[in-house]
Design a protein around this motif. Structure first.
Motif, PDB file in Angstrom:
ATOM      1  N   PRO A  51     203.928 123.918  65.273  1.00  0.00           N
ATOM      2  CA  PRO A  51     204.106 123.656  66.705  1.00  0.00           C
ATOM      3  C   PRO A  51     203.440 122.355  67.126  1.00  0.00           C
ATOM      4  CG  PRO A  51     202.342 125.228  66.388  1.00  0.00           C
ATOM      5  CD  PRO A  51     202.924 124.960  65.025  1.00  0.00           C
ATOM      6  N   ARG A  52     204.029 121.725  68.118  1.00  0.00           N
ATOM      7  CA  ARG A  52     203.403 120.577  68.766  1.00  0.00           C
ATOM      8  C   ARG A  52     203.030 120.981  70.183  1.00  0.00           C
ATOM      9  NH1 ARG A  52     207.730 116.335  69.016  1.00  0.00           N
ATOM     10  NH2 ARG A  52     209.106 118.148  68.967  1.00  0.00           N
ATOM     11  N   PHE A  53     201.911 120.460  70.641  1.00  0.00           N
ATOM     12  CA  PHE A  53     201.459 120.728  72.002  1.00  0.00           C
ATOM     13  C   PHE A  53     201.287 119.386  72.703  1.00  0.00           C
ATOM     14  CE2 PHE A  53     200.038 124.294  69.414  1.00  0.00           C
ATOM     15  CZ  PHE A  53     200.463 125.372  70.169  1.00  0.00           C
ATOM     16  N   ASN A  54     202.213 119.112  73.601  1.00  0.00           N
ATOM     17  CA  ASN A  54     202.155 117.833  74.309  1.00  0.00           C
ATOM     18  C   ASN A  54     202.794 117.982  75.684  1.00  0.00           C
ATOM     19  OD1 ASN A  54     204.901 117.961  73.650  1.00  0.00           O
ATOM     20  ND2 ASN A  54     204.735 116.458  72.006  1.00  0.00           N
ATOM     21  N   ASP A  55     202.846 116.908  76.407  1.00  0.00           N
ATOM     22  CA  ASP A  55     203.462 116.870  77.731  1.00  0.00           C
ATOM     23  C   ASP A  55     202.888 117.974  78.626  1.00  0.00           C
ATOM     24  OD1 ASP A  55     204.977 114.787  76.698  1.00  0.00           O
ATOM     25  OD2 ASP A  55     206.646 116.082  76.181  1.00  0.00           O
ATOM     26  N   ALA A  56     203.750 118.757  79.246  1.00  0.00           N
ATOM     27  CA  ALA A  56     203.300 119.761  80.206  1.00  0.00           C
ATOM     28  C   ALA A  56     202.486 120.869  79.554  1.00  0.00           C
ATOM     29  CB  ALA A  56     204.500 120.360  80.923  1.00  0.00           C
ATOM     30  N   ASP A  57     202.756 121.163  78.282  1.00  0.00           N
ATOM     31  CA  ASP A  57     202.097 122.294  77.641  1.00  0.00           C
ATOM     32  C   ASP A  57     200.651 122.029  77.257  1.00  0.00           C
ATOM     33  OD1 ASP A  57     204.115 124.169  77.773  1.00  0.00           O
ATOM     34  OD2 ASP A  57     205.072 123.477  75.937  1.00  0.00           O
ATOM     35  N   ILE A  58     200.243 120.772  77.239  1.00  0.00           N
ATOM     36  CA  ILE A  58     198.905 120.462  76.752  1.00  0.00           C
ATOM     37  C   ILE A  58     197.813 121.046  77.645  1.00  0.00           C
ATOM     38  CG2 ILE A  58     198.498 118.255  77.933  1.00  0.00           C
ATOM     39  CD1 ILE A  58     197.556 117.188  75.161  1.00  0.00           C
ATOM     40  N   GLN A  59     198.127 121.280  78.915  1.00  0.00           N
ATOM     41  CA  GLN A  59     197.166 121.831  79.856  1.00  0.00           C
ATOM     42  C   GLN A  59     197.191 123.357  79.899  1.00  0.00           C
ATOM     43  OE1 GLN A  59     195.024 119.771  81.304  1.00  0.00           O
ATOM     44  NE2 GLN A  59     196.066 118.000  80.395  1.00  0.00           N
ATOM     45  N   ARG A  60     198.098 123.963  79.187  1.00  0.00           N
ATOM     46  CA  ARG A  60     198.251 125.415  79.254  1.00  0.00           C
ATOM     47  C   ARG A  60     197.448 126.120  78.172  1.00  0.00           C
ATOM     48  NH1 ARG A  60     204.604 124.835  80.342  1.00  0.00           N
ATOM     49  NH2 ARG A  60     204.559 124.959  82.614  1.00  0.00           N
ATOM     50  N   GLU A  61     197.139 127.389  78.442  1.00  0.00           N
ATOM     51  CA  GLU A  61     196.475 128.203  77.436  1.00  0.00           C
ATOM     52  C   GLU A  61     197.432 128.468  76.290  1.00  0.00           C
ATOM     53  OE1 GLU A  61     194.379 132.608  77.057  1.00  0.00           O
ATOM     54  OE2 GLU A  61     194.497 131.614  79.024  1.00  0.00           O
ATOM     55  N   LYS A  62     196.925 128.303  75.060  1.00  0.00           N
ATOM     56  CA  LYS A  62     197.769 128.437  73.872  1.00  0.00           C
ATOM     57  C   LYS A  62     197.679 129.840  73.293  1.00  0.00           C
ATOM     58  CE  LYS A  62     197.052 123.600  72.463  1.00  0.00           C
ATOM     59  NZ  LYS A  62     196.101 123.269  73.557  1.00  0.00           N
ATOM     60  N   ILE A  63     198.791 130.320  72.784  1.00  0.00           N
ATOM     61  CA  ILE A  63     198.835 131.501  71.920  1.00  0.00           C
ATOM     62  C   ILE A  63     199.358 131.008  70.583  1.00  0.00           C
ATOM     63  CG2 ILE A  63     199.847 133.765  71.508  1.00  0.00           C
ATOM     64  CD1 ILE A  63     200.050 134.154  74.503  1.00  0.00           C
ATOM     65  N   LEU A  64     198.499 131.005  69.580  1.00  0.00           N
ATOM     66  CA  LEU A  64     198.850 130.419  68.291  1.00  0.00           C
ATOM     67  C   LEU A  64     199.636 131.421  67.449  1.00  0.00           C
ATOM     68  CD1 LEU A  64     195.528 128.551  67.493  1.00  0.00           C
ATOM     69  CD2 LEU A  64     197.605 127.651  68.559  1.00  0.00           C
ATOM     70  N   VAL A  65     200.819 131.005  67.044  1.00  0.00           N
ATOM     71  CA  VAL A  65     201.679 131.834  66.198  1.00  0.00           C
ATOM     72  C   VAL A  65     202.300 130.961  65.118  1.00  0.00           C
ATOM     73  CG1 VAL A  65     202.237 133.368  68.123  1.00  0.00           C
ATOM     74  CG2 VAL A  65     203.784 131.475  67.560  1.00  0.00           C
ATOM     75  N   ASN A  66     202.869 131.604  64.143  1.00  0.00           N
ATOM     76  CA  ASN A  66     203.730 130.953  63.166  1.00  0.00           C
ATOM     77  C   ASN A  66     205.134 131.513  63.307  1.00  0.00           C
ATOM     78  OD1 ASN A  66     201.964 129.167  61.835  1.00  0.00           O
ATOM     79  ND2 ASN A  66     201.185 130.799  60.509  1.00  0.00           N
ATOM     80  N   LEU A  67     206.126 130.716  62.942  1.00  0.00           N
ATOM     81  CA  LEU A  67     207.496 131.197  62.820  1.00  0.00           C
ATOM     82  C   LEU A  67     207.761 131.389  61.337  1.00  0.00           C
ATOM     83  CD1 LEU A  67     209.576 129.057  65.370  1.00  0.00           C
ATOM     84  CD2 LEU A  67     208.405 131.234  65.713  1.00  0.00           C
ATOM     85  N   ALA A  68     207.749 132.645  60.905  1.00  0.00           N
ATOM     86  CA  ALA A  68     207.952 132.962  59.495  1.00  0.00           C
ATOM     87  C   ALA A  68     209.429 133.161  59.214  1.00  0.00           C
ATOM     88  CB  ALA A  68     207.171 134.226  59.129  1.00  0.00           C
TER      89      ALA A  68
END
Length: 419
Positions: A51-68
């Motif tokens: 995942p990339r975190f940029n633009d509008a999402d950079i200020q949001r709380e992250k939920i870290l996942v993988n796409l398996a």
């Protein structure tokens, strides 16, 4: 030479260059076909599933996942529905007409049926649903677009699976068409089918295209287009293909089609029911906004007077009396085409528990929200799961509450897992 220019040259040759003499409706159809000829492309490297975190999402709380990745080899997958009786086995609907089965544990897969469909723009085999009593009656339901006497017609039909507990050895037959809807254009067909906790079949239709809702379907309660319908799938005693539930909101009101549950939708491409039994609709926007609605009985969700929370026609001071608000919207800086998902009820990703997961088909962003208690309460906090190099056309959810995503471009199926 790009495909769209080959099409344009063919049109010019067939018409002697007389495109300018076409009616406005034919011009619109030609322009739409040309635009749809371009292939969608992911943003980012599809070989680097991070995942990339940029633009509008950079200020949001992250939920870290993988796409398996758990399956591949599909062509333009648009729906994932798990068998109620075979663990780890799902039906995958391909836009091009194949209905395939896959066992995600054994990796075995095959084709249950090939449906004859037309695939212009957003047409094709678009949705599948299992009957609530599938284990005993073997019934499934398909939504697809076919050519009938030169017209594009969406069909909702019932089929019988010969061996409900063994899709690998089953055949599909005995089609019974419940509903036909003529599509004026090749886009905004929607296509989802879903049974509610009440055992009724919910059928979401888009406004029929092209843009701006030129036929006025969104606010026309007598047409099926631009509406959410609710029917029973049991054969009607009067010989009709389906009975209309007596508790539908407009039964007996001649101003509405009696099948109507709610109106005012542009293109409710994917929808699902949350653990409380509420209908969650992701309605694809047009110019500026995508919206998520908690759909209430008899509601009017605004299209094409409004797009999201905003006036659409006219752009200012539109009539909003009687319209219901979405619970969430996002704009063009974040994406261009909303793909609705499911509430995650699995055990593996604790931070995602009981959150509604959705994505944007074009930008590859995945988000999650806590659905509000009140269907008219605006969501203000959004969690980001990152921006991925995929074209998420649909989500699925298994009996354990795990959420899956289909990549329209690569034909791969992924499961959201803990990072």
């Amino acid at each position: 030479m790009k495909l769209k220019w080959k099409i344009l040259i063919a049109i010019l040759l067939l018409t002697g260059g007389a495109v300018l003499l076409f009616t406005e409706e034919i011009k619109i159809k030609i322009i739409h076909i040309l635009g749809a000829a371009e292939n969608y492309k992911v943003e980012g490297d599809p070989n680097a599933m991070q995942p990339r975190f940029n633009d509008a999402d950079i200020q949001r709380e992250k939920i870290l996942v993988n796409l398996a990745q758990i399956a591949s080899g599909f062509t333009q997958p648009v729906d994932i529905q798990f068998s109620p009786v075979e663990k780890d086995t799902a039906l995958i609907a391909e836009k091009t007409g194949a209905l395939k089965w896959v066992n995600f544990r054994s990796k075995a897969m095959g084709t249950l049926a090939k449906i004859n469909v037309i695939t212009n723009a957003e047409e094709g085999l678009l949705g599948v649903a299992f009957h609530p009593a599938y284990a005993t009656n073997g019934k499934i339901y398909l939504n697809y677009v076919a050519n009938e006497n030169g017209k594009d017609v969406s069909r909702v039909s019932e089929w019988i699976v010969s061996k409900p507990a063994n899709l690998a050895e089953a055949t599909l037959g005995d089609e019974r068409i419940l509903m036909r809807v003529v599509q004026p254009y090749a886009n905004h067909n929607a296509g989802q089918l879903a049974f509610g906790p009440d055992g009724m079949l919910y059928i979401g239709w888009g406004d029929g295209g092209f843009k701006d809702d030129p036929k006025g379907h969104g606010q026309n309660p007598l047409t099926f287009l631009g509406s959410m319908l609710r029917i029973s799938v049991e054969p009607d005693v009067n010989g009709k293909p389906y009975p209309i539930p007596k508790d539908n909101p407009h039964v007996g009101d001649t101003r509405y089609a009696p099948e109507t549950w709610a109106i005012g939708f542009r293109n409710p491409w994917r929808y699902s029911f949350d653990p409380k039994g509420r209908l969650i609709v992701a309605d694809v926007g047009q110019d500026l906004y995508e919206e998520i609605d908690i759909v209430e009985k008899g509601g009017n969700y605004g299209w094409n007077r409004r797009e999201g929370f905003h006036c659409f026609e006219p752009k200012e001071n539109c009539e909003t009396k009687g319209l219901l608000d979405p619970v969430y919207e996002y704009g063009r800086k974040e994406g261009q085409s909303l793909t609705g998902g499911y509430v995650y009820t699995g055990a593996e990703i604790s931070a995602l528990k009981n959150k509604y997961v959705f994505a944007d088909f074009v930008s590859g962003r995945i988000w999650a929200i806590d659905l509000p208690e009140n269907a008219q309460t605006k969501v203000t906090k959004v969690f980001t799961l990152g921006r991925w190099p995929v074209l998420i056309s649909s989500f699925g959810r298994d009996a354990a509450g795990n959420v899956y995503a289909a990549d329209f471009g690569s034909g791969k199926i992924f499961r959201l897992v803990a990072k």
